[in-house]
Design a protein around this motif. Structure first.
Motif, PDB file in Angstrom:
ATOM      1  N   SER A  24      46.217  30.855  40.620  1.00 31.78           N
ATOM      2  CA  SER A  24      47.307  31.139  41.556  1.00 31.78           C
ATOM      3  C   SER A  24      48.283  32.134  40.944  1.00 31.78           C
ATOM      4  O   SER A  24      48.241  32.410  39.743  1.00 31.78           O
TER       5      SER A  24
ATOM      6  N   LEU B 157      44.185  42.188  47.780  1.00 28.27           N
ATOM      7  CA  LEU B 157      42.755  42.051  47.476  1.00 28.27           C
ATOM      8  C   LEU B 157      42.099  40.946  48.301  1.00 28.27           C
ATOM      9  O   LEU B 157      40.880  40.906  48.422  1.00 28.27           O
ATOM     10  N   GLY B 158      42.917  40.023  48.806  1.00 25.26           N
ATOM     11  CA  GLY B 158      42.383  38.908  49.580  1.00 25.26           C
ATOM     12  C   GLY B 158      41.671  37.873  48.725  1.00 25.26           C
ATOM     13  O   GLY B 158      40.820  37.130  49.217  1.00 25.26           O
ATOM     14  N   THR B 159      42.016  37.806  47.446  1.00 24.76           N
ATOM     15  CA  THR B 159      41.372  36.846  46.551  1.00 24.76           C
ATOM     16  C   THR B 159      42.257  36.565  45.339  1.00 24.76           C
ATOM     17  O   THR B 159      43.104  37.386  44.978  1.00 24.76           O
ATOM     18  N   GLN B 160      42.023  35.380  44.750  1.00 27.36           N
ATOM     19  CA  GLN B 160      42.640  35.041  43.470  1.00 27.36           C
ATOM     20  C   GLN B 160      41.612  35.160  42.349  1.00 27.36           C
ATOM     21  O   GLN B 160      41.888  34.853  41.200  1.00 27.36           O
ATOM     22  N   GLN B 161      40.414  35.633  42.694  1.00 21.11           N
ATOM     23  CA  GLN B 161      39.290  35.700  41.753  1.00 21.11           C
ATOM     24  C   GLN B 161      39.310  37.009  40.967  1.00 21.11           C
ATOM     25  O   GLN B 161      38.444  37.867  41.145  1.00 21.11           O
ATOM     26  N   TYR B 162      40.300  37.163  40.122  1.00 18.05           N
ATOM     27  CA  TYR B 162      40.358  38.293  39.190  1.00 18.05           C
ATOM     28  C   TYR B 162      41.038  37.793  37.930  1.00 18.05           C
ATOM     29  O   TYR B 162      41.862  36.868  37.972  1.00 18.05           O
TER      30      TYR B 162
ATOM     31  N   ASN C  43      44.528  47.938  44.106  1.00 17.59           N
ATOM     32  CA  ASN C  43      43.435  48.092  45.064  1.00 17.59           C
ATOM     33  C   ASN C  43      42.968  49.553  45.136  1.00 17.59           C
ATOM     34  O   ASN C  43      41.766  49.834  45.113  1.00 17.59           O
TER      35      ASN C  43
ATOM     36  N   SER D  59      40.794  33.482  36.911  1.00 18.18           N
ATOM     37  CA  SER D  59      41.324  33.457  38.276  1.00 18.18           C
ATOM     38  C   SER D  59      42.505  32.500  38.276  1.00 18.18           C
ATOM     39  O   SER D  59      42.869  31.961  37.239  1.00 18.18           O
TER      40      SER D  59
ATOM     41  N   GLU E 196      35.515  41.822  39.420  1.00 17.42           N
ATOM     42  CA  GLU E 196      35.299  40.955  38.248  1.00 17.42           C
ATOM     43  C   GLU E 196      35.567  41.698  36.936  1.00 17.42           C
ATOM     44  O   GLU E 196      35.669  41.074  35.884  1.00 17.42           O
TER      45      GLU E 196
ATOM     46  N   GLU F 223      47.055  39.440  45.101  1.00 12.72           N
ATOM     47  CA  GLU F 223      46.234  38.470  45.843  1.00 12.72           C
ATOM     48  C   GLU F 223      46.224  38.791  47.332  1.00 12.72           C
ATOM     49  O   GLU F 223      45.178  38.736  47.971  1.00 12.72           O
TER      50      GLU F 223
END
Length: 186
Positions: free
Chosen positions: A107, A121-126, A73, A105, A84, A118
Motif C-alpha cells: 500500500s 498505474l492502476g496497481t500496487q504491484q511494483y 507511467n 508491492s 516488475e 498506484e
C-alpha cells in the motif's frame, strides 16, 4: 533487460536535501557514481547507465511529489520497461532514520507520491525502497518535518546510507528482488 529507478522528491532549490527528497538524493548518488548526468526531459530529469548488461534508467519527476504517477507511467512506456522492473524510492516516516526496507508491492501507507503512482498505474504491484526519515516532529507538524532539511548528525551519516541505498538498487537490478530483500532488509 531494462530497469526504471524513480527517485521521488520535489523540484526547486528550497527542497534540496530535505527529508521528502531522499529519493532524488539516492538517484543523484547513483548517477554520480556511474558518471552519468541528468538532463531535463518530458516530466522528469533523466539519466541512464549500464550495469552487468542491464540498462538502468533513472528519473527524478518534475511533477512534484503528489503527481509522480504521470512521470513514472510516461517513462515506463517511453523506455518500454515492464512494471516488475520499476523501483520507486521514497521517504518513510514510519521507519527510523536510515533504516531501509525493500518491498515487491504494498500500500501507499499514506505517502502521496505512492498514492498517485498506484492511481495512474492502476496497481500496487511494483517495487519500492522505503528510506526511513524518522518521525521526530510535534503532533500536527508532519508536513513541516518532511519538508525540513536533515540535521548535521544525519547528514554526517548520509554518505554511508546513500551507498547502502545504491547497493540495494543495483542488487535489485542484477540479482532480483527476493535475494536483495533477503540480504538488505533488516
Amino acid at each position: 533487460m531494462k530497469y526504471l529507478i524513480a527517485g521521488l522528491g520535489n523540484i526547486g532549490p528550497e527542497y534540496h536535501e530535505t527529508r521528502h527528497n531522499i529519493g532524488f538524493m539516492v538517484v543523484d548518488a547513483l548517477a554520480k557514481y556511474h558518471e552519468a548526468s541528468f538532463s531535463f526531459e518530458k516530466l522528469a530529469y533523466t539519466s541512464e547507465f549500464k550495469q552487468k548488461g542491464r540498462a538502468i534508467y533513472l528519473i527524478k519527476p518534475t511533477t512534484y511529489m503528489n503527481l509522480s504517477g504521470k512521470a513514472v507511467n510516461y517513462w515506463l512506456q517511453q523506455y518500454k520497461v515492464p512494471v516488475e522492473n520499476l523501483l520507486v524510492i521514497v521517504d518513510d516516516l514510519a521507519l527510523p532514520f536510515g533504516k531501509m526496507r525493500l518491498r515487491p508491492s504494498g500500500s501507499s501507507a499514506g505517502h502521496n507520491g505512492l498514492k498517485d503512482i498506484e492511481a495512474v498505474l492502476g496497481t500496487q504491484q511494483y517495487a519500492r525502497l522505503r528510506f526511513g526519515i524518522g518521525n521526530n516532529y510535534p503532533k500536527g507538524r508532519q508536513a513541516d518535518y518532511v519538508l525540513s532539511k536533515f540535521n548535521a548528525e544525519e547528514m554526517a551519516e548520509m554518505p554511508l546510507l546513500l551507498q547502502r541505498a545504491q547497493d540495494i538498487v543495483l542488487s535489485f537490478c542484477t540479482v532480483g528482488i527476493t535475494p536483495t530483500m533477503n540480504q538488505y532488509n533488516q
